[in-house]
Each structure stands twice: as structure tokens, then as C-alpha cells.
Scaffold this active site. Structure first.
Site, short mmCIF file in Angstrom:
data_model
loop_
_atom_site.label_atom_id
_atom_site.label_comp_id
_atom_site.label_asym_id
_atom_site.label_seq_id
_atom_site.Cartn_x
_atom_site.Cartn_y
_atom_site.Cartn_z
CE1 TYR A 53 50.06 -26.48 54.10
CE2 TYR A 53 52.13 -25.40 53.60
CZ TYR A 53 51.35 -26.13 54.47
OH TYR A 53 51.84 -26.53 55.68
CD GLU B 252 43.22 -24.06 50.27
OE1 GLU B 252 44.38 -24.53 50.23
OE2 GLU B 252 42.54 -23.99 51.32
CG HIS C 204 45.43 -20.15 56.39
ND1 HIS C 204 45.10 -21.48 56.30
CD2 HIS C 204 44.48 -19.60 57.19
CE1 HIS C 204 44.02 -21.73 57.00
NE2 HIS C 204 43.61 -20.60 57.55
CG ASP D 1 48.26 -22.70 55.05
OD1 ASP D 1 48.09 -22.50 56.26
OD2 ASP D 1 47.33 -22.69 54.23
#
Length: 252
Positions: free
Chosen positions: A34, A98, A140, A150
Site C-alpha cells: 500500500y 502499489e 510486502h 502492508d
């Protein structure tokens, strides 16, 4: 590289980042992040700022739109200090995605349906074109357990799996019973560490339930047993891990 053509038809536009270099390994992972910033404009500015030395391949907006920042054949700088299956240059072997979300420190929000639908389409497209296995779609936090959390426990991994993205089993139910905690020392701890390492987490086998082990268990729970994320290896956690290893083996 000032501009380029998007690799994925899912990406509606290109916002070229200067932060990339040559790959040193074949692509076999997709890493989901994120953004962890208050808004997408700040996130894009940082990902495209030469001095930040960070970037990713794709950004997925809350409304489901997608832009590409770095060509897939180039090594984006999204993983940081990380490891998976004994390899530490995760950037070279991965595509970084992302997902716009403020993150845990800025009012962690639910991920909108349109955004998750776009993540599904994008991951399916990337995985198909690069022959990435289901087990190669990671958080991640999986590759950097001590540093990152995240995309976090709100991210709907089960929903992705139902759409053909990622490795998943329904987590074993949580109930009272024996647990492994920080400071425990035993062969049972070593067995857990071996299983986590076999799965891919960068973890030594010491027989001591230390901070490194706690971080790996916490990361595993965030992804694969999100109902309770506490770093404690209860039966639900260890049995879910056992079943995931079996499910992955069945796919190979």
C-alpha cells in the site's frame, strides 16, 4: 526514459518514474504494497522523485484505475531490504504493485471493491504474461517482516484467490490450546522456523522464539490468518502454514 508504452492493457496511462535499473534475475514474484501516504498525488510524487530512490511498476487507485511507472523488464525499487526463499535481491525478481491506501499509521482504510477488482485483473494479467505461480504473489510484509506490514490484514487475499490470484487455504479455526511465544526454546520452535523458512520467509532455525520469529509469524498471520495478528504461534497459525505448504506442493 521519459516515457514508454504500458505493458498491461489494464494500465490506462503511464507516469514514468526515473527510478529503475537493470534486472539481474527472471521475474517470478508479484509484490503487493500500500502507498501509506495521505493521498495519491503525494505517493506518485515520491515514486517519481529521483532523490527518493523508490518506485514501483504499477499504482492502483481507489476508483480502480491503474497507471504504470516503470516498464516490467526494468528493476523497480519497491522491495527495500528484503528476502524470499533465500534470495535478497527481491527487486530483480518481482513486479511491484502499489495500492492506494493511507496505511496503518494514517487511518488504515478498507480497500474499495473497484480497487480490488482492478488488482485482480492486473495480477492475473501480469502473472499470465510472466508465468508467475500462485505462490509467487506476496505481501510486502512477507518479504520484509521486521520492517513492513502492508498491504495488511484488511487486504482481501481470500477474494483474490477466489478470482484465481495467489495461494490461499481457509485458515484453521482459532481455539484455545498450546502456543509458542517470545522466549520459548524447543525443538517445536525449530520445527516452526523450518516450516516458515521452507515457505519462503527469511528466518534462521535456532530453536529460540525470538523477535525475528515473532515478526515472521506476524507477517504470516497478516496474509494467511488475518483474524488475529499477534505474533503468537497457536494451532490455527501452525496448521494453516502446514496446509499451505501442502497446497503449494500439490500445485508443483
Amino acid at each position: 526514459m521519459s516515457s514508454f508504452s504500458a505493458d498491461s492493457a489494464i494500465a490506462a496511462r503511464v507516469v514514468a518514474s526515473p527510478n529503475h535499473d537493470e534486472r539481474r534475475a527472471p521475474i517470478d514474484l508479484i509484490i503487493l504494497h500500500y502507498t501509506g501516504m495521505t493521498n495519491v498525488d503525494l505517493a506518485l510524487a515520491r515514486l517519481c522523485d529521483r532523490t527518493s530512490k523508490v518506485s514501483c511498476h504499477y499504482v492502483v487507485f481507489e476508483d480502480g484505475s491503474v497507471c504504470q511507472l516503470v516498464p516490467e523488464q526494468r528493476r523497480a525499487w519497491h522491495a527495500g531490504v528484503s528476502s524470499w526463499q533465500g534470495e535478497t535481491d527481491v527487486n530483480s525478481r518481482s513486479i511491484g504493485v502499489e495500492i492506494v491506501n493511507p496505511g496503518h499509521e494514517l487511518g488504515y482504510a478498507d480497500f474499495p471493491d473497484a480497487q480490488i477488482d482492478a488488482v485482480v485483473r492486473l495480477c492475473r494479467d501480469i502473472a499470465a504474461r510472466n508465468a508467475i505461480a500462485a505462490a509467487g504473489i506476496l505481501a510486502h510484509s512477507d518479504i520484509a517482516p521486521a520492517r513492513k506490514n502492508d498491504p495488511g490484514e484488511k487486504f482481501p487475499w481470500a477474494r483474490l484467490n477466489a478470482a484465481g490470484v495467489g495461494l490461499w487455504v481457509n485458515p484453521t479455526a482459532i481455539h484455545a490450546g498450546p502456543e509458542l511465544n517470545l522466549g520459548d526454546r524447543s525443538e517445536v520452535v525449530a520445527k516452526l522456523q523450518r516450516a516458515l523458512s521452507e515457505f519462503g520467509y527469511g528466518l534462521g532455525v535456532t530453536g529460540v522464539y525470538d523477535a525475528e520469529t515473532t515478526a515472521a509469524v506476524t507477517a504470516f498471520q497478516r496474509h494467511y490468518r488475518p483474524a488475529r495478528v499477534d505474533g503468537v504461534a497457536d494451532h490455527s497459525t501452525t496448521d494453516t502454514l502446514r496446509r499451505l505448504l501442502a497446497a503449494r506442493a500439490a500445485l508443483t
